[in-house]
Design a protein around this motif. Structure first.
Motif: not given
Length: 338
Positions: A87-88, A127-130, A316-317
Motif C-alpha cells: 500500500x505504500x 498505492x505504489x509500494x515501498x 531498485x524501484x
C-alpha cells in the motif's frame, strides 16, 4: 571511510512468512560474521533484518529482500534492500517515528531500523509500494551515498544472473559498466564476470577504448552486450559507448529524457564497430542504464519524488516496476560525482 562502495551480487529472498523472515535474519548474521563487523553490530544488524522482513510480512505485497556485502577500500559492511508492491506510505518521516503504527502494534519498526543503520534511504508513495535500503558498517563509520549504484536479478529458476554492473574511478575518470551475457545461467554469468574483471583492470581511457579492451578480454566467453559511460562533471558531459541492447537514458534536471546510442555488436565476438558519443550532462542530471530484462516503458513521472532519492533507491524501484521475470535484469543509476 571512502565513499566508493563496490557491492557483490548478493542473494534475493521472497519474504511472505515469518519463516522466510527468520531465514533472512540468520543469513544477515552469518554475513556480518564473515565480514567481521563485530558482535555488537551483528546484533544491531539482526534487529534491522528482523524489522525489515517483519514489515514485508505484515504490510507488503510481493515482498522481496536483497542481502549483499558492500565493500570500500578499507572496510566491509552489509546491505539490505527491501522492495514491495504494497500500500505504500504517504510520509516516511512520520512512519519512522516510534509509536506510529498502522496495524495496532507498538510501531517501533522503522525507527529501530534507522537508529541501527550506518546509512539508509527510502522511497514510498500510497498505492505504489515501498523501497527501503539500509547499510550496516562497523563502527565508527561515516558513509557517503555512492554516486552510482546498481542491482541485478536472475531469471526465474536460475541462481546466478547473466547481467551485471560495475563502477570504478580510474585516474579521475568516473566510469560505469552494464553487461548482459548472451543467454542465461552459468555461461552467461561467466561472460559478464569476465567483462567486469576486465573493466576493473582496464587502462584509464575513454569509454570507446574501454569497450575495445573488454571485447579483447572476452574472446574466450560466449560474449555479451555491454555499455560503458563516463561522467565528466567539470565538462558537464557524459561520454558513452555501447555494443548491443543495453539501453541508456539521461534524465535532465528539467524533466527531459534522452536515449543514448548503442551500436549493434557482441563484445568478445566478430570485429565490432565501436563509437563514442558525447551528451550534455548538467548538474542534477541522472543516468539510467538497463539490460533488456528491463522494459523501456517506465516513466519517471509515475514515481513522484523518486529522482531526489539515492541512485540505489532509484535502481531498485525501476527494477521492481520495469524488470521482467522471464529474463535476467539489471539497472544501474549514476549521478554527477560530488
Amino acid at each position: 571511510m571512502t565513499a566508493e562502495v563496490v557491492p557483490d551480487a548478493g542473494h534475493w529472498y521472497r519474504v511472505e512468512s515469518g519463516g522466510a523472515a527468520s531465514t533472512v535474519r540468520r543469513a544477515a548474521e552469518r554475513l556480518g560474521g564473515q565480514l567481521g563487523i563485530g558482535d555488537n553490530r551483528i546484533a544491531e544488524l539482526a534487529i534491522v533484518a528482523a524489522e525489515l522482513t517483519s514489515n514485508l510480512v505484515k504490510h507488503a505485497q510481493e515482498g522481496v529482500l536483497l542481502l549483499r556485502p558492500v565493500r570500500s577500500f578499507d572496510a566491509a559492511g552489509v546491505e539490505l534492500v527491501a522492495i514491495d508492491s504494497g500500500p505504500g506510505m504517504a510520509d516516511l518521516t512520520v512512519s519512522s517515528r516510534d509509536g506510529h503504527s498502522t496495524t495496532g502494534t507498538l510501531g517501533i519498526g522503522l525507527g529501530a531500523i534507522t537508529r541501527q543503520a550506518s546509512w539508509y534511504d527510502a522511497w514510498s508513495r500510497p498505492g505504489l509500494g515501498t523501497v527501503f535500503v539500509v547499510q550496516v558498517w562497523p563502527q565508527p563509520a561515516v558513509v557517503v551515498p555512492a554516486w552510482a549504484a546498481g542491482l541485478t536479478r536472475p531469471i526465474t529458476g536460475e541462481q546466478v544472473s547473466g547481467d551485471g554492473h560495475a563502477v570504478r574511478v580510474a585516474e579521475g575518470r568516473h566510469q560505469v559498466l552494464v553487461c548482459d551475457g548472451l543467454g542465461h545461467g552459468p555461461l552467461a554469468n561467466a561472460a559478464t564476470e569476465a567483462a567486469i574483471a576486465a573493466f576493473r583492470g582496464a587502462p584509464a581511457a575513454p569509454p570507446a577504448a574501454v569497450v575495445q579492451h573488454l571485447h579483447r578480454a572476452m574472446s574466450h566467453t560466449r560474449g555479451a552486450a555491454l555499455s560503458v559511460a563516463e561522467l565528466d562533471p567539470a565538462a558537464g558531459v557524459l561520454r558513452y559507448a555501447g555494443l548491443g541492447n543495453i539501453a541508456g537514458t539521461v534524465l535532465g534536471p528539467d524533466g527531459t529524457r534522452r536515449g543514448l546510442v548503442s551500436l549493434p555488436g557482441i563484445a568478445g565476438h566478430q570485429r565490432p564497430v565501436v563509437r563514442e558519443y558525447d551528451y550534455p550532462f548538467p548538474s542534477g542530471a541522472t543516468l539510467v542504464m538497463q539490460s533488456d530484462g528491463v522494459v523501456d516503458r517506465w516513466r519517471v513521472e509515475d514515481h513522484p519524488g523518486l529522482t531526489g532519492r539515492s541512485p540505489l533507491v532509484i535502481a531498485a524501484t525501476l527494477l521492481r516496476d520495469a524488470g521482467v521475470r522471464r529474463d535476467d535484469a539489471c539497472v544501474l543509476v549514476a549521478r554527477t560525482p560530488a
